[in-house]
Motif scaffolding. Structure first.
Motif, PDB file in Angstrom:
ATOM      1  N   TYR A 374       5.892  24.048  43.971  1.00 22.92           N
ATOM      2  CA  TYR A 374       6.617  24.456  45.178  1.00 22.92           C
ATOM      3  C   TYR A 374       8.014  23.831  45.218  1.00 22.92           C
ATOM      4  CZ  TYR A 374       7.962  24.518  50.106  1.00 22.92           C
ATOM      5  OH  TYR A 374       8.655  24.673  51.282  1.00 22.92           O
ATOM      6  N   TRP A 375       8.085  22.528  45.046  1.00 19.54           N
ATOM      7  CA  TRP A 375       9.385  21.864  45.170  1.00 19.54           C
ATOM      8  C   TRP A 375      10.305  22.178  43.988  1.00 19.54           C
ATOM      9  CZ3 TRP A 375      10.900  20.390  49.643  1.00 19.54           C
ATOM     10  CH2 TRP A 375       9.965  19.951  50.597  1.00 19.54           C
ATOM     11  N   THR A 376       9.757  22.175  42.792  1.00 22.53           N
ATOM     12  CA  THR A 376      10.618  22.429  41.633  1.00 22.53           C
ATOM     13  C   THR A 376      11.059  23.882  41.567  1.00 22.53           C
ATOM     14  OG1 THR A 376       8.639  22.752  40.252  1.00 22.53           O
ATOM     15  CG2 THR A 376       9.625  20.556  40.278  1.00 22.53           C
ATOM     16  N   MET A 377      10.182  24.809  41.948  1.00 20.04           N
ATOM     17  CA  MET A 377      10.597  26.209  41.957  1.00 20.04           C
ATOM     18  C   MET A 377      11.642  26.453  43.042  1.00 20.04           C
ATOM     19  SD  MET A 377       8.393  29.751  42.151  1.00 20.04           S
ATOM     20  CE  MET A 377       8.302  30.164  40.414  1.00 20.04           C
ATOM     21  N   THR A 378      11.544  25.748  44.145  1.00 19.48           N
ATOM     22  CA  THR A 378      12.573  25.869  45.180  1.00 19.48           C
ATOM     23  C   THR A 378      13.929  25.455  44.630  1.00 19.48           C
ATOM     24  OG1 THR A 378      10.952  25.444  46.935  1.00 19.48           O
ATOM     25  CG2 THR A 378      13.271  25.098  47.476  1.00 19.48           C
ATOM     26  N   VAL A 379      13.959  24.357  43.888  1.00 22.22           N
ATOM     27  CA  VAL A 379      15.205  23.915  43.252  1.00 22.22           C
ATOM     28  C   VAL A 379      15.722  24.986  42.289  1.00 22.22           C
ATOM     29  CG1 VAL A 379      16.175  22.247  41.614  1.00 22.22           C
ATOM     30  CG2 VAL A 379      14.719  21.458  43.493  1.00 22.22           C
ATOM     31  N   ALA A 383      19.168  27.287  42.373  1.00 23.03           N
ATOM     32  CA  ALA A 383      20.102  27.360  41.243  1.00 23.03           C
ATOM     33  C   ALA A 383      20.321  28.802  40.822  1.00 23.03           C
ATOM     34  CB  ALA A 383      19.557  26.536  40.079  1.00 23.03           C
ATOM     35  N   LEU A 384      19.252  29.593  40.793  1.00 27.74           N
ATOM     36  CA  LEU A 384      19.371  31.008  40.446  1.00 27.74           C
ATOM     37  C   LEU A 384      20.258  31.750  41.435  1.00 27.74           C
ATOM     38  CD1 LEU A 384      18.479  33.588  38.895  1.00 27.74           C
ATOM     39  CD2 LEU A 384      16.458  33.643  40.366  1.00 27.74           C
ATOM     40  N   ALA A 385      20.104  31.445  42.715  1.00 25.53           N
ATOM     41  CA  ALA A 385      20.902  32.107  43.753  1.00 25.53           C
ATOM     42  C   ALA A 385      22.326  31.579  43.819  1.00 25.53           C
ATOM     43  CB  ALA A 385      20.218  31.943  45.106  1.00 25.53           C
ATOM     44  N   ALA A 386      22.653  30.581  42.991  1.00 31.68           N
ATOM     45  CA  ALA A 386      24.011  30.014  42.914  1.00 31.68           C
ATOM     46  C   ALA A 386      24.434  29.363  44.225  1.00 31.68           C
ATOM     47  CB  ALA A 386      25.017  31.077  42.492  1.00 31.68           C
ATOM     48  N   ILE A 387      23.538  28.578  44.799  1.00 33.49           N
ATOM     49  CA  ILE A 387      23.855  27.827  46.006  1.00 33.49           C
ATOM     50  C   ILE A 387      24.339  26.444  45.591  1.00 33.49           C
ATOM     51  CG2 ILE A 387      22.938  26.907  48.173  1.00 33.49           C
ATOM     52  CD1 ILE A 387      23.058  29.976  48.032  1.00 33.49           C
ATOM     53  N   PRO A 389      24.890  22.450  45.683  1.00 31.72           N
ATOM     54  CA  PRO A 389      25.495  21.984  44.428  1.00 31.72           C
ATOM     55  C   PRO A 389      24.599  22.196  43.207  1.00 31.72           C
ATOM     56  CG  PRO A 389      24.413  20.147  45.487  1.00 31.72           C
ATOM     57  CD  PRO A 389      24.126  21.361  46.339  1.00 31.72           C
ATOM     58  N   PHE A 390      23.715  23.160  43.236  1.00 27.73           N
ATOM     59  CA  PHE A 390      22.795  23.374  42.127  1.00 27.73           C
ATOM     60  C   PHE A 390      23.543  23.970  40.928  1.00 27.73           C
ATOM     61  CE2 PHE A 390      20.378  23.293  46.016  1.00 27.73           C
ATOM     62  CZ  PHE A 390      19.321  22.450  45.706  1.00 27.73           C
ATOM     63  N   SER A 391      22.955  23.813  39.739  1.00 29.98           N
ATOM     64  CA  SER A 391      23.680  24.113  38.505  1.00 29.98           C
ATOM     65  C   SER A 391      24.140  25.557  38.423  1.00 29.98           C
ATOM     66  CB  SER A 391      22.795  23.775  37.298  1.00 29.98           C
ATOM     67  OG  SER A 391      21.611  24.551  37.313  1.00 29.98           O
ATOM     68  N   GLY A 392      23.332  26.480  38.939  1.00 31.49           N
ATOM     69  CA  GLY A 392      23.705  27.884  38.849  1.00 31.49           C
ATOM     70  C   GLY A 392      24.988  28.214  39.568  1.00 31.49           C
ATOM     71  N   PHE A 393      25.318  27.468  40.607  1.00 29.67           N
ATOM     72  CA  PHE A 393      26.576  27.721  41.328  1.00 29.67           C
ATOM     73  C   PHE A 393      27.770  27.493  40.416  1.00 29.67           C
ATOM     74  CE2 PHE A 393      30.139  25.528  43.406  1.00 29.67           C
ATOM     75  CZ  PHE A 393      30.660  26.585  44.151  1.00 29.67           C
ATOM     76  N   PHE A 394      27.803  26.381  39.714  1.00 29.72           N
ATOM     77  CA  PHE A 394      28.957  26.048  38.894  1.00 29.72           C
ATOM     78  C   PHE A 394      29.090  26.987  37.697  1.00 29.72           C
ATOM     79  CE2 PHE A 394      27.812  22.156  41.123  1.00 29.72           C
ATOM     80  CZ  PHE A 394      29.044  21.760  41.639  1.00 29.72           C
ATOM     81  N   SER A 395      27.965  27.304  37.056  1.00 27.82           N
ATOM     82  CA  SER A 395      28.047  28.159  35.873  1.00 27.82           C
ATOM     83  C   SER A 395      28.362  29.606  36.246  1.00 27.82           C
ATOM     84  CB  SER A 395      26.741  28.084  35.072  1.00 27.82           C
ATOM     85  OG  SER A 395      25.639  28.509  35.851  1.00 27.82           O
ATOM     86  N   LYS A 396      27.762  30.109  37.332  1.00 26.37           N
ATOM     87  CA  LYS A 396      28.063  31.475  37.751  1.00 26.37           C
ATOM     88  C   LYS A 396      29.486  31.567  38.283  1.00 26.37           C
ATOM     89  CE  LYS A 396      24.680  33.725  39.579  1.00 26.37           C
ATOM     90  NZ  LYS A 396      23.660  34.253  40.518  1.00 26.37           N
ATOM     91  N   GLU A 397      29.931  30.523  38.948  1.00 31.57           N
ATOM     92  CA  GLU A 397      31.308  30.502  39.438  1.00 31.57           C
ATOM     93  C   GLU A 397      32.300  30.516  38.284  1.00 31.57           C
ATOM     94  OE1 GLU A 397      35.022  29.960  40.840  1.00 31.57           O
ATOM     95  OE2 GLU A 397      33.278  30.844  41.823  1.00 31.57           O
ATOM     96  N   ALA A 398      31.940  29.872  37.169  1.00 35.08           N
ATOM     97  CA  ALA A 398      32.812  29.909  35.996  1.00 35.08           C
ATOM     98  C   ALA A 398      32.980  31.339  35.489  1.00 35.08           C
ATOM     99  CB  ALA A 398      32.243  29.016  34.896  1.00 35.08           C
ATOM    100  N   VAL A 399      31.889  32.124  35.538  1.00 30.14           N
ATOM    101  CA  VAL A 399      31.956  33.522  35.111  1.00 30.14           C
ATOM    102  C   VAL A 399      32.825  34.333  36.064  1.00 30.14           C
ATOM    103  CG1 VAL A 399      30.617  35.614  34.695  1.00 30.14           C
ATOM    104  CG2 VAL A 399      29.706  33.390  33.990  1.00 30.14           C
ATOM    105  N   LEU A 400      32.579  34.199  37.363  1.00 26.81           N
ATOM    106  CA  LEU A 400      33.348  34.967  38.340  1.00 26.81           C
ATOM    107  C   LEU A 400      34.814  34.560  38.313  1.00 26.81           C
ATOM    108  CD1 LEU A 400      30.864  34.935  41.369  1.00 26.81           C
ATOM    109  CD2 LEU A 400      31.276  36.783  39.743  1.00 26.81           C
ATOM    110  N   GLY A 401      35.077  33.266  38.153  1.00 27.86           N
ATOM    111  CA  GLY A 401      36.465  32.808  38.078  1.00 27.86           C
ATOM    112  C   GLY A 401      37.180  33.369  36.864  1.00 27.86           C
ATOM    113  N   ALA A 402      36.480  33.434  35.727  1.00 27.59           N
ATOM    114  CA  ALA A 402      37.084  34.010  34.519  1.00 27.59           C
ATOM    115  C   ALA A 402      37.383  35.490  34.709  1.00 27.59           C
ATOM    116  CB  ALA A 402      36.150  33.802  33.330  1.00 27.59           C
ATOM    117  N   ALA A 403      36.463  36.211  35.349  1.00 32.22           N
ATOM    118  CA  ALA A 403      36.681  37.639  35.597  1.00 32.22           C
ATOM    119  C   ALA A 403      37.863  37.848  36.541  1.00 32.22           C
ATOM    120  CB  ALA A 403      35.415  38.260  36.188  1.00 32.22           C
TER     121      ALA A 403
END
Length: 663
Positions: A374-379, A383-387, A389-403
């Motif tokens: 429950y707790w780890t899947m929430t994390v 991250a998947l939703a790019a919220i 400070p989770f890792s998905g936010f920074f990596s997805k933002e890098a893609v959107l920023g490049a575009a």
């Protein structure tokens, strides 16, 4: 020991572990689990050491000619830059976690020895792709992964779903590999070498004669291996395999190989603006279409499968705008949280005895039965939703920023149209990603109804791995500061405009889904036992749950219909039934390709049986008929023979008289 020697051990150790596991699996079963875990763990330690020594500086390169070919040489070559060093560490981490997790997940599986050996071979093949500096050697790892996926996806071969899924995965990826192989030979012909450094040098000097043709041929193989439109249909069906295999394929091997290949040879694709535009369109369609499909799936693993397709779309989108740093950054972050999502889903399946979110939504307090998941899947979902400070936010933002950088004309690394296509599709997908992530969390952990059957505490080997992967899922994105040294100096700092847009849209997607869920929960209703065993869209996913839990998905006195409390149906409306079956792409392929091939095969079979075989049978029957006729003449009766002799004599005499008279 030199860095080159250490690098050779990284793919070699899992390979040796696989060979030893296959040889000792029956004769010494006590060695199976150590041979499954220790080689990838040792490989991980060495990969970390190689990465530290490489340090994001000058690439490590070494080569020796395998055999003289008389034309284009084939070399056993290493080429380890910052990208390769980090991706190898990712592969080692995920593979080790999967092997440890599998010791608990498949502890009672009689085919565990062969399974563990194939996972090790799979890992070795991916590491060979990552470190290889020669395209033919890379191709060896590329194809070995294909055959490993065939066996691992078909692990539950007793079921028709697993058999069909393994064949489909193999054939669809091979469909892309044929033009991919042609493209490799064309590329080597123009460059005069299969060596990656030589190929890149040829591109830089303008020596590539057919850049568009070569790039498009290579993209076909990438689309098949990395499950991009239109060759993505195999990946959701591949969920018929064990969940740890799904984690390995989706996070660190197989599907990551295509993205990594384009990142390694990005200048080849940048030599053709048409190829970059095609790549952008492919990424955009993949992102948006897979996100819509994920919002309509009932099988928890199929939701994650379509999620993987969409996140790979983000990576190919980053490559389409000429930013391999952003692509590999998202590849690394995604590898951590997607492995966590699949392994946590395995714990949930193990505990609930079902893959169906509809059935889970009718279980009360499932989250208290699996607190670690429950707790780890929430994390991982955050991250998947790019919220942030989770890792998905920074990596997805890098893609959107490049575009956004390409779309506004601040760089000439890619066509401006590609930037707008990727940016628009990326923002739309951000909304949908948050929506299906929220839906999955609500249906799996906020269910209402009967108590879930208690199958006991999950093995510590399964739950401990989840917390290990939760750390990079939460914190990896925060390393964007020191990472540019590993990514050609590319700054990965979030851009204000796309950060606000992406995060705002993700929050909107999550809140709207929560509101829809609140509205649909009032529609939940009980139905008689046996009316619904599982959602019909599960496509065999129930098989694994039954294999693990040992019972059918009926809980207490009732089973539940798949419809109530599903916000996806309300959000998608009439589009839901189309999204649930992948927008009928499999049906289209059946009409366009499968049926014509089957019809052609039927025609060939008819011609072979009714035409060719007719001549063959006649050639054998004619002597038999002649023999039968001669045999009937041999009666053994002397009077018959004398009568025939006299009759023959009379005929000859009459014939002679007629000839004489005529003369």
């Amino acid at each position: 020991m030199t860095t080159t020697s250490l690098a050779v051990l990284v793919p070699l150790l899992p390979f040796l572990g696989a060979v030893a596991g296959l040889l000792l699996g029956r004769t010494a079963p006590g060695f199976v689990r150590p041979l499954a875990v220790l080689p990838p763990l040792a490989s991980l330690v060495i990969a970390v050491l190689v990465a530290v020594r490489q340090g994001g500086d000058q690439a490590i390169s070494a080569a020796t000619e395998l055999t003289p070919t008389g034309s284009v040489p084939i070399e056993l070559a290493l080429y380890i830059d910052g990208f390769a060093a980090l991706v190898a560490v990712l592969v080692g981490v995920v593979a080790t976690c999967v092997q440890i997790y599998s010791t608990g997940y498949l502890r009672d599986d009689p085919r565990y020895p062969s399974y563990a050996a194939l996972v090790s071979l799979f890992t070795s093949a991916m590491l060979l792709v990552v470190y290889s500096g020669d395209l033919i050697v890379l191709l060896v790892g590329w194809e070995v992964m294909g055959i490993c996926s065939y066996f691992l996806v078909g692990h539950y071969w007793e079921t028709p779903e697993a058999r069909a899924a393994s064949i489909k995965a193999f054939l669809v990826t091979k469909l892309g590999d044929v033009p991919f192989l042609i493209g490799l030979f064309a590329l080597a012909t123009d460059a005069g070498s299969f060596r990656i450094t030589t190929v890149l040098g040829t591109v830089a000097s303008g020596g590539l004669h057919h850049p568009t043709l070569i790039a498009l041929l290579l993209l076909a193989g990438v689309a098949g291996k990395s499950a991009q439109f239109p060759l993505h249909t195999w990946l959701p069906d591949a969920m018929a395999g064990p969940t740890p295999v799904s984690a390995l394929i989706h996070a660190a091997t197989m599907v990551a190989a295509g993205v990594y290949f384009v990142a390694r040879l990005l200048p080849v694709f940048q030599a053709s603006s048409a190829a970059m535009t095609v790549l952008a369109v492919m990424a955009a369609v993949t992102m948006a279409g897979s996100a819509l499909a994920a919002l309509a799936q009932d099988d928890i693993k199929r939701v994650l499968a379509y999620s993987t397709i969409g996140q790979l779309g983000y990576m190919t989108g980053a490559l389409a705008v000429g930013d391999r740093g952003a692509a590999v950054f998202h590849l690394l972050a995604h590898g951590a949280f997607k492995a966590l999502l699949f392994l946590a889903a395995g714990v949930i399946i193990h505990a609930s005895g079902t893959n169906s979110l509809a059935v889970m939504s009718r279980m009360k307090d499932l989250r208290t039965r699996v607190p670690d998941a429950y707790w780890t899947m929430t994390v991982a979902l955050l991250a998947l939703a790019a919220i942030p400070p989770f890792s998905g936010f920074f990596s997805k933002e890098a893609v959107l920023g490049a575009a956004e950088h390409v779309a506004t004309g601040h760089t000439e690394h890619a066509p401006g149209a590609a930037g707008w296509i990727v940016l628009g599709a990326g923002l739309i997908t951000a909304v949908l990603t948050a929506a299906y992530a929220t839906r999955l969390w609500l249906l799996a952990f906020r269910g209402r109804g009967v108590e879930a059957t208690d199958h006991g505490r999950q093995p510590v080997t399964m739950t401990a791995v989840l917390w290990v992967l939760a750390v990079p899922s939460l914190a990896f994105g925060l390393l964007y500061g020191p990472l540019p040294d590993w990514f050609d100096g590319r700054e990965l700092t979030p851009v204000l405009t796309t950060s606000v847009l992406g995060t705002g849209l993700a929050l909107v997607g999550g809140l709207v889904t929560y509101g829809a869920w609140r509205q649909t929960t009032v529609l939940a209703a009980r139905v008689p036992l046996g009316a619904v065993a599982a959602h019909p869209d599960a496509d065999g996913g129930q098989v694994e749950a039954e294999a693990i839990a040992g019972h059918a998905p009926a809980f207490g006195d009732v089973a539940y219909a798949p419809d109530p409390a599903d916000p996806g149906r309300l959000l998608l409306g009439p589009l839901h039934r189309h999204a649930a079956v992948g927008f009928h792409l499999d049906a289209v392929y059946t009409v366009l390709f499968v049926r014509p091939v089957q019809a052609g095969a039927s025609l060939v079979r008819f011609l072979d049986r009714e035409v060719v075989d007719t001549y063959v049978r006649a050639a054998g029957d004619l002597p038999r008929w002649l023999g039968a006729a001669v045999r009937r003449a041999q009666t053994g009766n002397v009077q018959t023979y004398v009568s025939a002799l006299l009759a023959g004599t009379v005929v000859l005499v009459v014939a002679a008289l007629l000839v004489a008279t005529g003369a």
